[in-house]
Design an enzyme around this catalytic site. Sequence first.
Site, PDB file in Angstrom:
ATOM      1  N   HIS A 169      17.362   3.959 -10.920  1.00 30.53           N
ATOM      2  CA  HIS A 169      18.207   4.578  -9.885  1.00 30.53           C
ATOM      3  C   HIS A 169      17.632   4.354  -8.489  1.00 30.53           C
ATOM      4  CE1 HIS A 169      20.231   7.383  -7.304  1.00 30.53           C
ATOM      5  NE2 HIS A 169      19.041   7.830  -6.978  1.00 30.53           N
ATOM      6  N   ASP A 213       1.310 -11.108  -2.808  1.00 34.43           N
ATOM      7  CA  ASP A 213       0.418 -10.750  -1.715  1.00 34.43           C
ATOM      8  C   ASP A 213      -0.918 -11.447  -1.934  1.00 34.43           C
ATOM      9  OD1 ASP A 213      -0.891  -9.355  -3.689  1.00 34.43           O
ATOM     10  OD2 ASP A 213      -0.399  -7.380  -2.920  1.00 34.43           O
ATOM     11  N   SER A 214      -1.828 -11.282  -0.984  1.00 30.13           N
ATOM     12  CA  SER A 214      -3.075 -12.040  -1.044  1.00 30.13           C
ATOM     13  C   SER A 214      -4.203 -11.299  -1.736  1.00 30.13           C
ATOM     14  CB  SER A 214      -3.530 -12.398   0.371  1.00 30.13           C
ATOM     15  OG  SER A 214      -3.926 -11.223   1.062  1.00 30.13           O
ATOM     16  N   GLY A 215      -4.005 -10.024  -2.006  1.00 32.95           N
ATOM     17  CA  GLY A 215      -5.089  -9.202  -2.518  1.00 32.95           C
ATOM     18  C   GLY A 215      -5.871  -8.502  -1.430  1.00 32.95           C
ATOM     19  N   ASP A 248       8.734  -4.325   1.244  1.00 33.44           N
ATOM     20  CA  ASP A 248       8.333  -3.971  -0.122  1.00 33.44           C
ATOM     21  C   ASP A 248       7.611  -2.638  -0.072  1.00 33.44           C
ATOM     22  OD1 ASP A 248       5.123  -4.363  -0.999  1.00 33.44           O
ATOM     23  OD2 ASP A 248       5.680  -5.193   0.945  1.00 33.44           O
TER      24      ASP A 248
END
Length: 376
Positions: free
Chosen positions: A340, A92-94, A271
């Site tokens: 899990h 990601d870009s932050g 995500d």
Amino acid sequence: MKFQLQSTDPRSGARAGTLTTSHGEIHTPIFMPVGTAGSVKAVHQRELENDIHAEIILGNTYHLYLRPGIELLQKAGGLHKFNGWNKPMLTDSGGYQVYSLGANRKITEACVVFKSHIDGSKHTFSPEGVMDIQRAIGADLIMAFDECTPFPCEYQYAKDSMGLTHRWLKRCVDRFDSTEPLYGYEQSLFPIVQGSTYPDLRKESAEYIANQNQQGNAIGGLSVGEPHEDMYAMTSLVCGILPSDKPRYLMGVGTPENILECIALGIDMFDCVMPTRNARNGMLFTTEGIINIRNEKWKDDLSPIDKALGGYASTFHSKAYLRHLIINKEILGAQIASIHNLTFYLWLVKEARKQIIEGTFASWKDNMVKKVSQRL
């Protein structure tokens, strides 16, 4: 990077595709475990590959920039070599981390100045600098620098923020196009759609991002506290605008129910920290519903955690044993629960892919949403 669609569901927007990078193939729809500081918490890379069957993981630009630092990552030859993960990786870009810093950051047209959450030291992120940092980290897929708006936020703030994100994107693209990868393999830049929950802003932003003609596109600023109905409405609107021949990544989403509903709207990549964060607190996602393993009802339950899933963590250990570990704060409990939950998330998207290809996704999804969202 190449993206090829294999199948689309006739009753929804769901798609099954293959995204090819220099580090391997990603079969979509896909869930990407979050490795904030170069590792997925409590999970070894060997387990990610052999037990969970992850095809891509995330690294976090903000955290990796602060620790271990870009100089060391470059010395190692990039994050792939530093952490030993040889499959695809995304950073990601932050932008989201900068958003979450609140009073400890100042946003201007030129850049963001922020204080480290570690020691209070002052740092600067600019669109150009973030491209350089992600070149040094070496992920296959990298994100443009954006501003993530909170929910709720006023219309004018969302509009101004979107404009800033678009102007920053132009600078990101210019820097990306004027530099080369550092480690001998291709990197691909994903712009990010913003606009909060305002349909006209989301439409404007999606059209702007689509016109940049990058290899993939992301949708940000959702999963920040808005009602799920708003998330789905904005996702549906944006997916109707973003090109169908490029992967669509919905950032930070989400629950199993969210993922299934957004696959149906045309999202390819997801995500979220939820499977590992919730695992460490004893919340398990299973093929039959959600378990709070701390509850007394599981104390004497010697059945497998989730026999239907397969996999070592889900079938070898009993619910009673995992509860014992979690209650006693044993590190092994966090490990088993994390493996899990990630196994379940990867199973869910792979099963969705199978159903899309077989033409049975819509009915399967409606039934599965009911199951995975119920508390056991």
